[in-house]
Write an enzyme that holds these catalytic residues in place. Structure first.
Site, PDB file in Angstrom:
ATOM      1  N   CYS A 197      -2.929   5.790  -9.536  1.00  0.00           N
ATOM      2  CA  CYS A 197      -3.647   4.622  -9.058  1.00  0.00           C
ATOM      3  C   CYS A 197      -5.126   4.939  -8.968  1.00  0.00           C
ATOM      4  CB  CYS A 197      -3.160   4.214  -7.667  1.00  0.00           C
ATOM      5  SG  CYS A 197      -1.545   3.436  -7.646  1.00  0.00           S
TER       6      CYS A 197
ATOM      7  N   GLY B  60      -4.342   3.103 -13.983  1.00  0.00           N
ATOM      8  CA  GLY B  60      -3.336   2.106 -13.623  1.00  0.00           C
ATOM      9  C   GLY B  60      -3.585   0.808 -14.361  1.00  0.00           C
TER      10      GLY B  60
ATOM     11  N   ASN C  39      -3.982   5.338  -2.707  1.00  0.00           N
ATOM     12  CA  ASN C  39      -3.496   6.154  -3.812  1.00  0.00           C
ATOM     13  C   ASN C  39      -2.768   7.335  -3.187  1.00  0.00           C
ATOM     14  OD1 ASN C  39      -3.045   7.566  -6.169  1.00  0.00           O
ATOM     15  ND2 ASN C  39      -5.121   8.404  -6.265  1.00  0.00           N
ATOM     16  N   GLY C  40      -1.519   7.459  -3.537  1.00  0.00           N
ATOM     17  CA  GLY C  40      -0.759   8.572  -2.976  1.00  0.00           C
ATOM     18  C   GLY C  40       0.666   8.163  -2.682  1.00  0.00           C
TER      19      GLY C  40
ATOM     20  N   TYR D 217      -4.356  16.038 -16.770  1.00  0.00           N
ATOM     21  CA  TYR D 217      -4.094  14.786 -17.478  1.00  0.00           C
ATOM     22  C   TYR D 217      -4.751  13.533 -16.897  1.00  0.00           C
ATOM     23  CZ  TYR D 217      -1.651  10.708 -19.222  1.00  0.00           C
ATOM     24  OH  TYR D 217      -1.365   9.493 -19.746  1.00  0.00           O
TER      25      TYR D 217
END
Lengths: 458, 458, 458, 458
Positions: B9, B35, B109-110, B255
């Protein structure tokens, strides 16, 4: 990043393949870079041609449902570039018509030199033009020919046109693929092995189309050649005119084509790398790194780096999500347009002497913006190296170029341009160097009018 | 090309800037790679928070009209990745609520480790959950806190959660940015110089967001730090818990992040190149060229090439027009999915010994397909080199990974994987080599659970 | 043509029917007149509730594909009217939540009197509200109940709310349909004979929903009744509170309901005709013809004509293609809005004395515009007759009415209104006359607060 | 409810009015009932004609933005009906072309009898046809005329065509409105008083278009008349051929036109009421009530009721939200299509003897479905009365009718039809009665080929 030369067009023709329209669709998808404004496909089945076309990307125009309507084992397709003024659906291709011999549909990449004269002549005879594309001219000439069969009528029509054209015609039972006698625009031939053991054929502007649909590249359609696809047979070949000296468009190598395509018999990627190597020889400069303007400068930058032994770095990152809608910026439009696409990596280039490789400079505004971005990111020196000669003349053979007075190289000398784009140095590949990159025979000629102003057809 | 690890995200917060929602929009656009499933922005003005969110890319969700409705000088935004089962608009963020102290909106985010326990506890207390995101949990905990002010309630809530989170809260007059004590997910702080001489602030998952909106990177939000933005002042800093040893996610370097971003204090591009160099040292192989799987393998391939002196070539070209609609293929779905994106340049790689660099192998199916494409294009040898260690364990901290039994490295040894993907050789970067690439102090720790199965929080 | 009283809402519940979501869809379609802003359906299958909702008409929100996702034999649905300020997707219904007993989804027509107090109480307890609808309150109360089973929790919740509600709850295995003790809003029960011999059940705001899906009207859900649908059985009935004297909304007869619906046990069309007849008795006037304001005045105009023996004429034609987008007019917005819908037939009404029947006057602006259109078309006299009493008070029970000071009858006397709307005469049906039209027992009561200001719940 | 005779087309022309395209837009909106498949407008400014057209309703095709592009004080517009096979954007109108005298755009309502012969002739001469509409023929004939000015070329073209046409041509400086010599299709002339004191003019298929834009009806364009709008003057009139006996389409009165339109000099509503009165005289029947099939049967039913003194009731309610997408029904397609639109009020008609008035019966399937709905709703007797004679022949003059063998009246006698539609009795208005309703002079003729098979042009 060549924003001013718009892309041109892509054409494809599929013959004797099951679900031909799907193959045309995939082919157009792989040639999307040649035109993002509109897309269309005609297919032929049961003595009836159906056409679907609309504005937008290939994936916007087509879906499972409408592709299913395009039945039959023959199909032609087209991607159109965005023209400045008249972005209308009426100019999307294929252009379809009913005429004396039945039905016909055609796709065209190129531009006619004598279009206005032909239009005037046809209009004087009572023809009507519903769109702005030269493509309508071909159909009118065919319709007005007094020959008995379509093949002869096409030949008749081609006698009258002057200019650049890669064409694919679809009738209710045949397909014809043609390149103009100078071979200005590309068109290549591929073969598909059908599941039932029979063979299908594909013609496409670029060979990258073949890769996606598992077609095998055979050869280019020759300048002045007409390929006739009929009765399920391999194509018959016919020369449409006395032999001319081919002059294929050298700019395909510089910018238009995908690097993974074979164009005019050469892999574009290899040619571009060679251009970078030539550029090193011609215009060396001491620096810390070579960085491309992505994506168009990447292969040449690799060549420059390999030849110069100066490290290659991806110092500018490109955002590929750029769409077509554009929200009111908080800064100037020109600035944000470049920044939305390109972002320099400050930590890589800070205090570094950069060799920046781009494929061409058209108006100069984008280059200036890139130089400013790099300067803001801390570059110590910016040496702009262009992998083609200065663009001094517009193209009249199918590429949407600005007017001559908008071309910065037509108005300024090298030093002035360098000052304008705010680079520390600027150098172009020579025309000779460009030709060397192609490793061509001295007698092999190219249309390089955009670089030297010599127009082979006029 | 990592198709199996989905992106995670992106979050952004903008404080004290004119047209804050436009800045949030541009920031989200630059972090679109994190995202693509849904996007949303909340802005706050006049004691009222307005939220617009929907499924689709940033440029699909927002337009001039709806951005204009998001008034005010504070805004938060979110891009959501695509989860497998429940792709619903209800899980788009920001999540907004009215509660005891007024209005609040949050982006996250998480992933929480104790989400189910917290849900169960909250549900037992009578809370209701309208979506599937952990983010709702934060709001419930805040709403049920008995503290008098929001800041204390947030702290209260954070005492109860365990897991990974980079959060931005927007109230009607303040903004709070928080990273979890282990600093698992990234969040960095930037500064904007407003036209009127005042300063604005931005927090974002990646620093590439700052570049587009002319913000200056200041520093990372620290693990366990809460930044409080209020009254137009520079952010106040508060540690939310006793100090923990930070364990930021090492896979961001491998990545997730854009190469032009600074993450956890390092430029991603440089780290990736270094990973390629380490890989050369650890797993050298004689070959004719190094080619990346674009785009994720490019920087590491450059590093491998520079360290090995084996030429770098863009032997595989990526088509960036790939959209989300998928027309019935004429071949197997798996095959076409890779081919639509990637096309090898046969003439470059034919009869060549290739070192192919990718960032990771998850299920192995994509790698096998790539090897086949290269083999069909004539490669003589294919040596797959992966710029990270084998992925043996799923992530529980905010990344959408397959189950352990779908991870090929959890099921097979190196030789088996090499056989499965049909490569001539296969080698991974060691975990030590990966750490070396980061040039980190021996005491600096990272979450590398996907590689070693050691979960810092459980 | 009542433009100022917006429509209210429609609810539907389908139990024990194959493809329940499709039946809900058709039902919502037939009740589209009760709400055009948003639409949604939840269905339940395999212990899982799925919800799809969005802004737009029923036919905009749903298509074959997304209806197919709504599997199962139980479904509930909702059409929402357009509220002034907060037209957001977040307030579309059904509202779904996970809570202590599993999953629940609910649709609601009505309005709570003590909503703010309940919100305050719930928020004080730590609840959060993600939307603006009262509907969320029900779910919170249910979630916070300490009863063991859903049925008891619903009863618990209903003890605490005051106001108007017709509700349908869907759990993973049951469905509950409830009308408030005063029966303010309608809800009726129908039966479907399944192909396999079993019976399904439908509850809907109006019986017209039954006609389309071949359900048979059984009876109204009673004021204060809860119908429990479980285990495939016919519904169990339970009274949710001590008996109150029902006060169903009399305005359903005046305007809201479709004429082909049975509401509170009476056919709406018949009631409206009777209202016209009463109006003749009470407020006769000599004239050449009776014309309705279409469509809401048609039935009353027919009654007026039949009772008065003055010919009925469709002197005003309504254009039903009116959409929601509104192109910049060449004349004033107010004027064009009425003209886009209504066009008088000049040749019919020229030099004629007209009795014009409308259902109500709210702000008076529309009526004035209609009178002007008729006057411009040559009407000699315009006698406005309203088939309901003056609207002097806003509704607090689920209808979106203007504030009291916007109601023309709250500000002006009859003569002033007549002058304002520029009619030659104006008369309203008396409240007694309206009751007479219903042919109700003297003891039968209705909520007629909009006419007399007596609010049964406060 | 005439579902089988599709609507035909609407044309409009606006001359010398500010924002002419907006007026054309409103006019097309008011004539939406004449064609829902596609819509388009051309406007002329600065020697340039711009055309925007697409599939969909007027409000789908146009918005503020694209209407603003249609600049100038002259505009023409078109609504197209849905044709069976070839629903393509290529056949949307206006049709635009460049030709010998510049630019031209045209809209057309009607159909040519000698279209095929003209196409053959034109194709033999080398013309191409890009669409399927007769409209292209006009442009070709004009383009091929050797006359010096457009007006003469139009006259030339009209000499060659045989059939029905109401046409509006737009050149870069003039507008021409024409009705065929038999006056088969309607076209009327209105006047607009501009704010600056000048006059503008409008031609439209129906006068209802004038009402919305505040234009004043002047007169019909005469059969065989050409109106020439130029130099800002009132139109010049020119007869295009020797005088013929006009035969306007009598079916406009029966079904096509809006009741609030004046067509061929008569108000449609009045004519339809008269048809109902005639029907009473000719085909009386004892019954309890007269009910129309809405909306097309309403006016005739009113007439029938007034003449028979049998009460008029709206026993069938029409749902106007019917859209074009059609979700998989739970019952047979044919049945649901009618039920989605029409719902009988059971309590009104139960045990009643009904006279049901419809405008025509084409295939009989819809009528049968209506009878069944009424029977299911409890009607005791159903006496179907049709306000026009049996439709025995297809129309070749611009109306999309089924083939003769699909017309139930061409295949069955009265008794058989009555049995087929399952009515208790069935009767049609006689042709003489229909003429009587028009109160026309004995010498006044109409095209009534659909009723008597006498085609005036062949």
């Amino acid at each position: 990043m060549n924003d001013s030369f718009k892309d041109e067009c892509a054409v494809v023709g599929v013959y004797n393949c099951k679900k031909a329209a799907f193959l045309a669709y995939y082919s157009l998808f792989s040639m999307q870079h040649r035109g993002q404004e509109a897309s269309g496909i005609s297919s032929s089945e049961n003595q009836k041609i159906i056409t679907i076309k609309n504005r937008g990307l290939v994936t916007d125009v087509f879906n499972q449902d409408n592709l299913m309507q395009l039945k039959g084992s023959m199909a032609i397709g087209h991607n159109r570039y965005s023209t400045a003024g008249e972005d209308s659906i009426f100019d999307a291709q294929p252009i379809f018509a009913r005429y004396g011999l039945g039905e016909i549909s055609v796709v065209h990449n190129g531009n006619l030199i004598n279009a206005q004269a032909l239009r005037d002549m046809l209009i004087a005879r009572g023809s009507i033009f519903q769109g702005f594309m030269d493509t309508e001219i071909f159909i009118h000439l065919i319709a007005q020919s007094n020959k008995a069969i379509l093949q002869d009528r096409i030949l008749d029509a081609l006698q009258q046109v002057k200019g650049a054209y890669s064409l694919v015609f679809l009738s209710r039972s045949k397909m014809f693929a043609i390149r103009d006698p100078y071979g200005l625009r590309p068109l290549c031939l591929g073969k598909i092995y059908n599941d039932d053991g029979s063979c299908g054929y594909v013609v496409a502007s670029e060979s990258c189309a073949f890769d996606l649909i598992n077609a095998v590249y055979i050869r280019d359609v020759l300048p002045g050649e007409m390929l006739i696809f009929k009765e399920g047979n391999p194509p018959e070949s016919l020369m449409i005119s006395e032999r001319k000296i081919p002059h294929p468009c050298i700019f395909e190598y510089v910018y238009f084509a995908r690097p993974d395509s074979k164009v005019f018999g050469r892999m574009v990627y290899s040619v571009r790398k060679e251009m970078g190597m030539q550029l090193t020889k011609e215009k060396p400069v001491e620096a810390d790194m070579v960085i491309p303007v992505p994506d168009s400068g990447v292969a040449a930058a690799l060549g420059y780096s390999q030849a110069s032994q100066i490290p290659f770095e991806l110092g500018i990152i490109r955002n590929h999500y750029v769409g077509r809608t554009f929200i009111e910026p908080t800064q100037s439009v020109r600035e944000i347009k470049v920044k939305l696409k390109l972002n320099p990596i400050a930590e890589i280039i800070r205090d570094k002497r950069l060799i920046v490789i781009d494929d061409s400079i058209v108006r100069g505004t984008t280059s200036r913006q890139i130089v400013r971005l790099l300067r803001d990111a801390g570059a110590k020196e910016i040496h702009m190296r262009i992998s083609s000669p200065p663009t001094i003349s517009p193209c009249f053979y199918g590429v949407d170029t600005p007017n001559k007075d908008e071309l910065i190289s037509a108005r300024m000398d090298l030093e002035q341009i360098c000052t304008y784009i705010e680079a520390d140095s600027l150098a172009y590949l020579s025309l000779e160097g460009l030709r060397n990159s192609l490793k061509c025979h001295p007698d092999e000629l190219f249309c390089q009018a955009c670089f030297d102003g010599n127009y082979i057809i006029s």
